[in-house]
Design an enzyme around this catalytic site. Structure first.
Site: not given
Ligand code: ASP
Length: 350
Positions: A19, A63-65, A95-96, A172, A284, A286
């Protein structure tokens, strides 16, 4: 915590996607990646720093996914190639899966004496309320910060996000909506940015030798699966995860302090996987705290069945550590031993 002024530095800004690098297209209003060669035009605040910032943009941006270990290998190679030219590296990343990438890189880069800071944002850099500018500016400041002897203040792989500097293999993602997307549940922050950036110098890992060369480990063995326990889990599912010939290691996300069902079929399957030579790691579910398999009978029976302690590791970190150790050796007993050692500050253990 102490605060330090910055010295002059040069930084390589590596843009992988996510993003942060998006900007709204004036014509069709969609979000499109912007050209990081023009970073100073987009983030004019950066010009106020008296150091050189170069950029490198991955193609394609993702996209980091969609992140795969091949991106980590490319990042490690790029950092090694440019290591002598720069004082610090900033990786702009979605961020993902940022905590997976930061964890993996922490193991793949050996002998690090310079900062490698991952950052990104929840809102694109081109929108007025973006968190991207602040994240980027704080990252630049941290990546360039040096002590009075000219050594990097933070020679570690970290995530800098919403004023927090977190060791990469301790981070995390805990929130998909607010700016504070990341936490460091089991490890103190390495720095916090307020009016000044306060460095937690005691918590920051320092190299034994500031003049050592960087070496990279790009051999990764990805034959790992993650089994999350839940009430109602069936023998068929557990067998699939634990005993599949495709996996060399399984991270078992257990309850509480490392507990699992005490049912005979479950323990028998763990024993069967263990006797097949599988590396079984207990972490864990948790968010905070550590595995202690001595505490309850349900944890003890896992230990007796051959499961090794993942201590207070995040799942992301356990995954990166396994990829790295298994890439280094085909000896599962050695991998098991090394999994219980603190290699890069990823577990709370001497
Ligand atoms: N879907 C985005 C990614 O991880 C979300 C982000 O960048 O915050 O690439």
């Amino acid at each position: 915590m102490d605060s330090y002024p910055n010295g002059k530095s040069s930084i390589l800004l590596i843009y992988t996607g996510g993003t942060i690098g998006m900007k709204q297209d004036i014509d069709d209003q969609t979000l499109k990646p912007f050209d990081f060669d023009q970073i100073q035009a987009e983030v004019p605040e950066i010009a106020k720093f008296a150091f050189k910032i170069d950029s490198y943009t991955f193609d394609p941006l993702i996209d980091s996914s969609d992140v795969e270990p091949s991106l980590w290998q490319a990042l490690a190679r790029l950092i090694q190639e440019r290591y002598e030219q720069y004082d610090g590296f900033i990786i702009l990343h979605g961020t993902d899966t940022m905590s997976y990438s930061a964890s993996a890189l922490s193991f793949m880069l050996d002998g690090l004496t310079k900062p490698v800071i991952f950052t990104g944002s929840q809102l694109p850099i081109g929108v007025p309320r973006t968190d991207g500018k602040e994240n980027l500016i704080s990252s630049v400041e941290i990546a360039s910060a040096k002590d009075s002897e000219g050594h990097a203040l933070v020679p570690e792989v970290c995530i800098c996000f919403d004023s927090l500097l977190i060791r990469g293999n301790r981070a995390t993602k805990t929130n998909a909506e607010v700016f504070r997307a990341f936490e460091s549940p089991n490890c103190p922050l390495l720095a916090e940015a307020g009016i000044n950036i306060k460095y937690n110098t005691k918590a920051i890992r320092k190299p034994l030798d500031w003049y050592q060369n960087l070496s990279i480990n790009t051999a990764l063995d990805t034959r790992v699966s993650i089994l999350k326990l839940h009430p109602g889990i069936t023998p068929e599912v557990v067998r699939y995860f634990l005993c599949s010939p495709e996996t060399r290691a399984v991270i078992i996300e257990t309850y509480g302090a490392g507990n699992a069902p005490s049912k005979k079929w479950f323990i028998d399957l763990v024993k069967e996987a263990s006797s097949m030579g599988k590396i079984l790691v207990n972490v864990t579910q948790c968010q905070s705290g550590t595995v202690n398999m001595d505490l309850y009978a349900t944890g003890k029976s896992l230990q007796n069945a051959g499961v090794i302690n993942g201590y207070d590791s995040t799942t992301e970190s356990a995954l990166g550590k396994l990829f790295y150790l298994m890439g280094k050796s085909s000896d599962n007993e050695w991998v098991k031993q090394m999994m219980t050692r603190n290699l890069k500050g990823e577990i709370t253990k001497n």
